[in-house]
Structures are given as C-alpha cells and as structure tokens.
Design an enzyme around this catalytic site. Structure first.
Site, mmCIF file in Angstrom:
data_model
loop_
_atom_site.group_PDB
_atom_site.id
_atom_site.type_symbol
_atom_site.label_atom_id
_atom_site.label_comp_id
_atom_site.label_asym_id
_atom_site.label_seq_id
_atom_site.Cartn_x
_atom_site.Cartn_y
_atom_site.Cartn_z
ATOM 1 N N GLU A 87 0.829 -1.213 0.000
ATOM 2 C CA GLU A 87 0.000 0.000 0.000
ATOM 3 C C GLU A 87 0.858 1.255 0.000
ATOM 4 O OE1 GLU A 87 -3.874 2.074 1.980
ATOM 5 O OE2 GLU A 87 -3.610 -0.082 1.820
ATOM 6 N N LYS A 280 -8.903 -0.076 9.736
ATOM 7 C CA LYS A 280 -8.148 -0.601 8.592
ATOM 8 C C LYS A 280 -6.792 0.091 8.526
ATOM 9 C CE LYS A 280 -6.853 -0.667 4.035
ATOM 10 N NZ LYS A 280 -5.903 0.234 3.350
ATOM 11 N N ASP A 296 0.754 -14.707 11.819
ATOM 12 C CA ASP A 296 -0.525 -14.954 11.161
ATOM 13 C C ASP A 296 -1.370 -13.678 11.125
ATOM 14 O OD1 ASP A 296 -2.969 -15.849 10.234
ATOM 15 O OD2 ASP A 296 -3.006 -17.649 11.484
ATOM 16 N N HIS A 393 -1.170 10.298 -0.394
ATOM 17 C CA HIS A 393 -1.540 9.168 -1.246
ATOM 18 C C HIS A 393 -1.246 9.458 -2.711
ATOM 19 C CE1 HIS A 393 -3.379 6.018 1.147
ATOM 20 N NE2 HIS A 393 -3.873 6.948 1.934
#
Length: 453
Positions: A87, A280, A296, A393
C-alpha cells in the site's frame, strides 16, 4: 486444440509440470508466462525448497515490497521496524510519525496479558449438574493425561492455565463447551493448543463413559480447536505530550489540531462506517510487521475486529484524551504472535526481520507491532484533520502511474514537479508524458534539420 481445464492428480506433478499444464491451458502466451513464473524463483535452491514447503501446489513466489521504518523509540529503546506492504505511503507515514514522537518522549508500550484460548465443543444429553459435581476431578484427569503434550511447554513456564465448563443449551440443544486458557510463552502455540484440546476431547469421552455418578454416557465431540479471539492476550501502546509541544502541524495551531484530532477519534467510536476505515488504517501498520515476521495476519485481523465490536458495536481500537493540557493517544489491541517455532524461524527474511528487531521475545514483538499500528493511525488521522489524506496518497499514486507508463527517471522527476499542485489521474499523467515526449521529438527533428543544413 481443446483446453483441458480440470485435472486429476495435479498435486503429484512436479513444479515444472504444474506450470506447464497451467500455461498451456489458461494463458495466451504459454512460453512467456512459464518463463516469467520461473523468474520469480529464488536462485538459492535450498531457500526455494523451504518456501515451497510452506504451502500446497506452489509454482512461484509472489513478491511484495520489504521496507523499513527508522527512528522508532519504544520504551526508550531505538528500533528500525521491518514492514511488508504494497500500500502506497504506509512506510512513509509510520516513519514520519516515528520521527515526530521521537522528540516528544517516544512511544510507551506495556503488556496487559498473554493468555490464549482453546475450546472443546461437545454435545451431551446429561444434566449439567452431574458434570459440575465431578468437574474438579475431571480437570485433574484432563491435565494429567495431557502431560506428554504439555511437559515441554510447562518447563518453559507456559501450559494450561484454566479449564471452564460452559453451558450453551439455552441457545443450542445439548451443546456444552470446555473453554481452556493457555500460556504459550514465545510461541504462537497453535499446534500445541490444538493437540492439547484433541487430547481433552478423548479424555472427556472416556471420563463420562467410566464415571459412576454420571447417568448419560454418550458424548459427541463436535470439534476441538483454538480460538483466534484472544481478548486477554492484550497490549497497550501510547504517546503523550503537552499540547503546546505538538507544535504547528501542517500549518495548524497545536490547540486546534488537538481538538480536531480528539473529535476525529470520537467519531470513530460513534460511527461504525468511520470506525471500519479507521481500524483498517491501524492494520496497515500492524499487518506489515506481522507479515515481515511471518506471523498470522489473518488471525490477528480477525481477533482485532472482534475486539473492536466487544461492546456490541464496532468501534475504534484507538483512543484519544485531552486533560490538564496533555494530549494522549493510545491503542489497546489483542495480538497473539510468536518469535519461535513455525515460519518465524523457517522463512529466511523473517529471520532477518527478527534479527533487525534485536531478536525480541513474543511480548516485545507484541509491543513493537502495536506501536507500529498506533504510529500509522496517528499519521493517517493527522493528515485527515489537516491537509487531507490525498496529498500523501497522490504522491505515491503518481509514482505508481509513472511506473505503469514506463516513464524514464528524468520524465518522472519532471512529472513530480508538474503535478505538485495539480490533480493526479492516470489520464492526466499519460497526457503529460505524451506532451513532453512530443516536445522532445519535435526538438530532435529540429536539431536534425539544422544539422543537415
């Protein structure tokens, strides 16, 4: 020739034959695709063999960027944190947050608990009172018969901590549960926990069949497995400083920033739509470190999101408080991770990640991961309440578009300057590259004409 898109015995084929069958039946250019898939194999055959053993039907490796975030100070100790993520801007964001807090006391982290949970789900038509009366005896036998499995973990200071009998018959006929608490030290402990639980299932059946005071002898073990919800395997990460020490942030006064920031966190506690995106962002940081250490991430995400909804509504995992002129921001999250056993010691890069972090024990790794999640969250919300999320971004988005359009290094630099104050889109970047390339072609033709003359 008709495509053969189903196959028997695929898992028994060699890796090369698996690729051959796939490319011949699913791709337009079999030779090129086969060559490309093989190009991602590691040149070190032994290391590649290790990776192939992690999964089934492996044909190649899927590469993700492996980056590092420097300048983290956690409980007074400096760290460079490894991160695996695709990302845009995540590593840059946490690095910026780390540097910001480095000069304001750094990050604090503490372990609130390390207990993990396993369950034996069983069906039994007897009265719960009969089992409750002999439950202490049953617990002793369960633990005794599991000693061959638990003795090594016991020697390391871990093992079984508690066994509870739960009655769910009001919700599901004849359904009971043994809920077992474990301490697995520096191991994730999944195989250990599941082995103990399966042993408990067999012992439970034998006990009920042989115990004279129990009338109903038939018990069915539905399943015996760990739970990935570990609310008592908990870590807290935090930062705090006087409001004035925040300084001017992206042109915003510290008092205004602190107030807006506090409101943004409150909104993530009030509104599940915002909370989902908010959390998130936290996992953008957490998952990247979890992947880098081969833990994990799926279990950690499932647990974290369940914990966020533990009060009956999905909420922010992070919290903010302003009191007596002090800005405080913190995160509490369950993290079940390991630093020994499993893939953490088998994956060659995961081993380097742990070495980079000073070969931490599981508790220290929990703290490092939680701090990275908090840093990512701080950086994201800071952007949201000041300049907006798109500024950072779009910079990374521009670089991705330039790579996609195969821009040269010089063209990339020109594009970064050009789009500094403009909206970035795929079509806009493509038009810009066409424009500067056309200009270069025209200049080259003009120079050629002058040379001929």
């Amino acid at each position: 020739m008709e495509k053969q898109r189903t196959i028997s015995g695929f898992s028994k084929l060699s890796k090369r034959h698996k690729i051959k069958w796939l490319v011949q039946n699913f791709f337009k250019d079999p030779e090129a695709v086969a060559k490309e898939l093989k190009s991602y194999w590691l040149p070190n055959e032994e290391q590649q063999k290790v990776l192939d053993g992690f999964s089934e039907n492996t044909i190649s490796n899927f590469h993700l960027p492996y980056g590092v975030a420097p300048n983290f100070v956690i409980n007074g100790h400096p760290y460079v944190i490894p991160m695996v993520t695709e990302e845009s801007s995540v590593v840059a964001a946490v690095s910026k947050a780390a540097k910001f807090w480095m000069n304001r006391g750094g990050f604090k982290a503490e372990i609130l608990g390390t207990t993990k949970i396993g369950q034996v789900h069983f069906s039994w038509k007897g009265a719960i009172q009969q089992l409750e009366e002999v439950f202490d005896k049953l617990k002793h036998i369960l633990i005794e018969e599991a000693i061959p499995i638990t003795k090594n973990m016991d020697a390391r200071g871990g093992g079984i901590r508690e066994i509870e009998l739960l009655d769910f018959t009001a919700k599901e006929p004849n359904y009971y549960q043994l809920r077992v608490s474990f301490e697995t030290c520096d191991s994730m402990g999944a195989n250990f926990i599941n082995s103990v639980l399966e042993s408990f299932g067999k012992t439970l059946q034998q006990f009920i069949a042989q115990e004279a005071t129990i009338v109903e002898k038939e018990v069915t073990i539905i399943m015996a497995i760990l739970s990935n919800f570990t609310p008592d395997c908990l870590v807290r990460a935090s930062v705090e400083c006087p409001i004035e020490a925040l300084g001017t942030i992206n042109g915003m006064d510290a008092e205004i920033f602190a107030k807006k920031y506090h409101q943004a966190i409150r909104i993530a506690h009030i509104d599940p739509y915002r909370a989902t995106t908010h959390n998130k962002g936290i996992f953008n940081g957490i998952d990247a470190v979890v992947l880098a250490t081969c833990n994990d991430f799926r279990a950690i995400e499932a647990c974290g999101h369940t914990y966020a909804a533990k009060d009956g509504q999905y909420k922010s995992l992070s919290h903010c408080n302003i009191e007596n002129g002090i800005f405080k921001f913190w995160l509490e999250i369950p993290l079940a991770v390991g630093t020994v056993g499993g893939l953490t010691k088998l994956h060659p890069v995961a081993k380097r990640s742990l070495e980079l972090l000073g070969n931490p024990d599981a508790k220290t790794l929990m703290q490092i991961i939680a701090v990275t999640g908090l840093a990512q969250n701080f950086a994201a919300v800071r952007s949201l309440v000041t300049v907006g999320i798109q500024k950072g971004h779009m910079k990374m988005h521009l670089l991705n578009i330039l790579n996609h359009l195969e821009a040269s290094e010089k063209e990339g630099k020109e594009a970064v300057v050009y789009f500094k104050d403009k909206v970035v889109s795929f079509s806009a970047v493509r038009e810009f590259l066409e424009w500067i390339r056309k200009g270069k072609d025209e200049l080259r033709m003009k120079n050629e004409e002058l040379r001929i003359l």
